[in-house]
Design an enzyme around this catalytic site. Structure first.
Site, PDB file in Angstrom:
ATOM      1  N   ASN A 379      34.167 -39.584  12.306  1.00 48.31           N
ATOM      2  CA  ASN A 379      34.260 -39.360  10.999  1.00 48.31           C
ATOM      3  C   ASN A 379      32.762 -39.190  10.096  1.00 48.31           C
ATOM      4  O   ASN A 379      32.027 -40.107  10.131  1.00 48.31           O
ATOM      5  CB  ASN A 379      34.844 -40.728  10.296  1.00 48.31           C
ATOM      6  CG  ASN A 379      34.760 -40.796   8.809  1.00 48.31           C
ATOM      7  OD1 ASN A 379      35.551 -40.056   8.253  1.00 48.31           O
ATOM      8  ND2 ASN A 379      34.068 -41.623   8.154  1.00 48.31           N
ATOM      9  N   GLU A 380      32.645 -38.138   9.289  1.00 53.53           N
ATOM     10  CA  GLU A 380      31.559 -37.814   8.525  1.00 53.53           C
ATOM     11  C   GLU A 380      30.224 -37.961   9.273  1.00 53.53           C
ATOM     12  O   GLU A 380      29.371 -38.394   9.079  1.00 53.53           O
ATOM     13  CB  GLU A 380      31.386 -38.983   7.341  1.00 53.53           C
ATOM     14  CG  GLU A 380      32.420 -38.822   6.200  1.00 53.53           C
ATOM     15  CD  GLU A 380      32.067 -39.984   5.279  1.00 53.53           C
ATOM     16  OE1 GLU A 380      31.248 -40.790   5.247  1.00 53.53           O
ATOM     17  OE2 GLU A 380      32.538 -39.805   4.133  1.00 53.53           O
TER      18      GLU A 380
HETATM   19  O1  AHR Z   1      36.635 -44.494   1.911  1.00 55.16           O
HETATM   20  C1  AHR Z   1      35.503 -45.375   2.006  1.00 55.16           C
HETATM   21  C2  AHR Z   1      34.458 -44.910   2.866  1.00 55.16           C
HETATM   22  O2  AHR Z   1      34.116 -43.572   2.256  1.00 55.16           O
HETATM   23  C3  AHR Z   1      34.722 -44.357   4.431  1.00 55.16           C
HETATM   24  O3  AHR Z   1      34.797 -45.201   5.058  1.00 55.16           O
HETATM   25  C4  AHR Z   1      34.137 -43.158   4.502  1.00 55.16           C
HETATM   26  O4  AHR Z   1      34.832 -42.333   5.304  1.00 55.16           O
HETATM   27  C5  AHR Z   1      33.496 -42.621   3.383  1.00 55.16           C
HETATM   28  O5  AHR Z   1      32.095 -42.527   3.298  1.00 55.16           O
END
Ligand code: AHR
Length: 658
Positions: A379-380
Site C-alpha cells: 500500500n502506497e
Molecule cells: O484512508 C486512510 C489512509 O490514507 C490509508 O491508510 C492510506 O492508504 C492512505 O494514506
C-alpha cells in the site's frame, strides 16, 4: 447562453427542496433559477459501452476502531490480556479492578494454555468477608458496551483454579450499580484450564455497560480469553448487523481489506499478519496497530474479511504487506519467506479443503474456497527503496501459482507507463473539493492500453470536508462521473475511509459514523448510493452546454433491475445557482415512461451541512416521482446538489444488455 442576469427568470420556482422535504423543516423554501443548461445523451447502442462489473466497491481499513469496537461485534476489549505486551506484570487496560489492596490482588503471568498468547490474568481474592458486590475485574469494552433489553449475550471465558471457586459474571451499568444480567459460574478446582460458556439475557438497556467477573470468597483464579458476543450478529458471522446493512445498501462489488497503512505498519513488527489472525479466536495473539495506534485482538481476521466479502456479495481484494512498512523494509534478497507466506494465504483462501492451508479454512467452517481474484502488493509503497524488487518477487510467484489473479501495483500509471508488469495500479487522492471536482477529467488522457486504474482511496479532506460535508460529497460525485466516463481504463474505485467510531476520530471525514449503538451516513456515504447501479451498467456519451458548465458534472447510464430498465441521468450542481436543465435523449431503443420514473436529490440548506447523531437525516437523498419524464424534459437542479433522474424505459432491455 447569456449572462447570469439575463438568464435570471422572473418566475420563482417552488423550491425543489420543498418538494423533497420529508421533515417539513425546509426554511429556504424558494430559490430563483439563475442558470440554464442543456444535457443531451445519445443512447445509440453503437456508442454505448459496458461499465466494468467491479467499478464501485468499498475499502475497509482497521482505522478509527472500524473493526475492533466497530463492525466486529465483540464487546470485550483486550480479551486475552495481551495488549499490555508479553512482559509481565503488564498493563491490563481497559480492564479495571473491583475492590482494593486489602481485598484483591490482580496481576498477569505467562501461564496461559494458549501457545501464541501466553499472558493470563491471575486474580487472588484476599477477603473472607468480601463486600456484597464481590471483588474482581470489569471490562468496559470499547467506550462502554451496548447492552439491550431482552437480548442474549454469549460469554465465553477460560479459567483455572487450584480449588473450586464460585464466581459471578454480570453486565452492569458503567458504575456497576445497576445489574442488567447476572449468572453464577463455578470454576472447578484443578490444574487444567477449562472453557466456560454462559448466556446472559439482559433485563434493561444501557449503552455504556460493562462486564464484571467477581467472587466473594478467598481463592486464586486465572482467567484468559474472555469474550462477550451479542447473539444477533449478521448471519451469525460476528458482524454488527446494522453496520453491515449500511454496506449492503451500497451494493459493493468488491471489498478491499484490511488497509491502508494498517497493512504496512509504522514498523514491520506491527504490520497485519494474516497467519496470526486465523484459526480459533482464543489462539490469536492480537497485535498493536502502530499506525492508527490501537490494539486489536484480531477477532476480525483474514478469514472474517473473506467471509465478509462473501456476505456482501463483493469480490475480495486482499492487500498484503510486501515486506515494507513506513519505517523499515525487508531487503529483496531476503523477501522469499514473505512471498511464501502470501502464497500460503492464497492457498488458505482458494485451496481445496484437503490442501495444507485450505484445510485450516475448512476447519474454521468454510470448506468451499473463497474466490480471491485480486491482490494488492503493498500500500502506497511505490517510492520505497525495495518496492520494485520485492514487487517482482511477489508478482512472479503469484502469476505462476495463480495465473488468474489480478495484481495491483502501488505505482501510478495514469500519466505514463509503469516500469513493471501489473494488471491494475493503485490511485489514491485526498484533496480539497474544488481540486477533486476538477479531477473528473483526470483519466481522459490516460493511455487506453496497459494496466487499469484502481482508485482505491478517494475523498475530499481538509476544511471543505469538516466531518463529512455536503460540499465534499458533491465534489466526490463529480469525480465519480469522470470515473464512469473513463471506465474503459478505470476498473475499480472506493471511498476512504469507510468507518469511524465517534470515540476515536483519528481520520476525518469518513463514510459511516457510529458509536456503540447508533450509526449514520455522512453525505459521502449517501453520494455513493447514486453510483451503486453503475457497476455493470451501460454508459452513454453526453454533451452539456451552458455558460455555467464549469460547475456541472454529469453522466448517463442505462441500468436494470430484475424487471425494468432505466436511463439514469446524474447531474452534480457544484455551484451556488439553481439551474433549469433541459434534457434530451436520442438513440433510445424504446420510449421513456413517466410511470415508474423518479428523481432523487441530495442537497441541503448550506453546503457545509453535515449529519450527526442528533440529526442523522439532515443531508440524505430524497426521492419523488418524476411525472414529466420523457425524452425531452426540463428539470431543476437546486444549488449545491446531486440529482439522479431515473427514467423508466419501456423497451430498452436490449441496450442494457449489450
Ligand atoms: O484512508 C486512510 C489512509 O490514507 C490509508 O491508510 C492510506 O492508504 C492512505 O494514506
Amino acid at each position: 447562453m447569456g449572462s447570469k442576469e439575463t438568464l435570471c427568470r422572473t418566475r420563482t420556482i417552488l423550491c425543489f427542496l420543498l418538494l423533497f422535504c420529508v421533515s417539513c423543516k425546509c426554511s429556504a423554501s424558494e430559490f430563483e433559477i439563475t442558470q440554464v443548461a442543456s444535457l443531451g445523451v445519445d443512447a445509440s447502442s453503437h456508442l454505448a459501452r459496458k461499465i466494468p462489473d467491479t467499478l464501485f466497491g468499498i475499502f475497509f481499513e482497521e482505522i478509527n476502531h472500524a473493526g475492533a469496537g466497530g463492525i466486529w461485534a465483540e464487546l470485550v476489549s483486550n480479551r486475552g490480556f495481551e495488549a499490555g505486551g508479553p512482559h509481565t506484570p503488564s498493563n491490563i487496560e481497559p480492564w479495571s479492578i473491583i475492590g482494593d489492596d486489602s481485598s484483591i490482588f490482580v496481576g498477569t503471568d505467562r501461564t496461559s494454555c494458549f501457545r501464541r498468547n501466553k499472558v493470563a490474568l491471575r486474580m487472588e481474592v484476599l477477603c473472607d468477608n468480601c463486600p456484597a458486590v464481590g471483588v474482581g475485574i470489569y471490562n468496559p469494552g470499547f467506550w462502554g458496551m451496548n447492552i439491550e433489553d431482552g437480548k442474549t449475550y454469549n460469554l465465553v471465558m477460560h479459567a483455572k483454579s487450584p480449588e473450586m471457586i464460585e464466581m459471578t459474571v454480570s453486565l452492569t451499568s458503567s458504575d456497576g450499580l445497576r445489574v442488567l444480567a447476572s449468572a453464577a459460574i463455578r470454576v472447578p478446582g484443578g490444574s487444567n484450564w477449562i472453557k466456560l460458556d454462559q448466556k446472559l439475557v439482559a433485563q434493561g438497556t444501557d449503552r455504556t455497560s460493562r462486564l464484571q467477573i467477581t467472587a466473594k470468597t478467598k481463592g486464586v483464579v486465572w482467567l484468559d480469553q474472555v469474550s462477550l458476543m451479542p447473539s444477533d450478529t449478521y448471519k451469525g458471522h460476528g458482524f454488527r448487523t446494522e453496520l453491515i446493512s449500511m454496506l449492503l445498501d451500497l451494493k459493493p462489488r468488491f471489498l478491499r481489506f484490511p488497509g491502508g497503512c494498517f497493512v504496512e505498519g509504522s514498523w514491520l513488527r506491527n504490520a497485519f499478519r494474516w497467519r496470526d489472525s486465523i484459526g480459533p479466536w482464543e489462539e490469536r495473539p492480537g497485535h498493536y496497530g502502530d499506525v492508527w495506534n490501537y490494539w486489536t485482538d484480531d477477532g476480525l481476521g483474514y478469514y472474517e474479511f473473506l467471509q465478509l466479502s462473501e456476505d456482501l456479495g463483493a469480490a475480495p481484494v486482499w492487500v498484503f504487506n510486501n515486506g515494507i512498512s513506513h519505517h523499515d523494509e525487508v531487503d529483496t534478497t531476503a523477501i522469499a519467506p514473505f512471498v511464501k507466506d502470501i502464497l500460503d494465504s492464497l492457498e488458505f483462501a482458494r485451496g481445496s479443503a484437503e490442501s495444507t492451508w485450505g484445510s485450516v479454512r475448512a476447519a474454521m467452517g468454510h470448506p468451499e474456497p473463497f474466490p480471491v481474484k485480486y491482490v494488492a502488493i503493498g500500500n502506497e509503497d511505490c517510492g520505497k527503496e525495495n518496492y520494485r524488487g520485492n514487487y517482482l518477487k511477489f508478482y512472479n510467484a503469484i502469476r505462476e501459482a495463480y495465473p488468474d489473479i489480478q495484481m495491483i501495483s502501488n505505482c501510478d500509471g495514469s500519466s505514463g507507463p509503469l516500469d513493471h508488469p501489473a494488471d491494475l495500479y493503485d490511485f489514491h487522492v485526498y484533496t480539497g473539493s474544488r481540486a477533486l471536482f476538477s479531477m473528473k477529467n483526470t483519466f481522459d488522457n490516460t493511455s487506453r492500453s496497459g494496466p487499469k486504474a484502481f482508485v482505491s482511496e478517494y475523498a475530499v479532506t481538509g476544511n471543505d470536508a469538516g466531518r463529512g460535508s455536503l460540499l465534499a460529497s458533491l465534489a466526490e460525485a463529480a469525480f465519480l462521473t469522470g470515473l464512469e466516463k473513463n471506465s474503459d481504463v478505470v476498473h475499480m474505485a472506493s471511498y476512504a475511509p469507510l468507518f469511524i467510531n465517534d470515540n476515536d476520530r483519528t481520520w476525518n471525514p469518513d463514510a459511516i459514523v457510529f458509536n456503540s449503538w447508533q450509526q449514520y451516513g455522512t453525505p459521502s456515504y449517501w453520494m455513493q448510493k447514486f453510483f451503486r447501479e453503475s457497476s455493470g451498467a451501460t454508459i452513454h456519451p453526453i454533451t452539456i452546454s451552458s455558460s455555467y458548465s464549469g460547475s456541472l458534472a454529469a453522466s448517463v447510464i442505462t441500468w436494470h433491475d430484475d424487471e425494468n430498465s432505466f436511463l439514469r441521468v446524474k447531474v452534480v450542481n457544484f455551484g451556488p445557482d439553481a439551474v433549469s436543465l433541459t434534457f434530451s435523449a436520442t438513440g433510445l431503443q424504446g420510449s421513456i415512461n413517466a410511470l415508474g420514473s423518479t428523481a432523487t436529490v441530495l442537497t441541503s440548506g448550506s453546503v457545509m451541512d453535515e449529519n450527526s447523531f442528533a440529526n442523522p437525516n439532515k443531508v440524505v437523498p430524497v426521492t419523488i416521482e418524476l411525472r414529466n419524464a420523457s425524452e425531452e424534459m426540463e428539470v431543476t437542479l437546486p444549488p449545491h446538489s446531486l440529482s439522479a433522474f431515473d427514467l423508466a424505459l419501456a423497451q430498452s432491455r436490449l441496450v442494457a444488455e449489450m
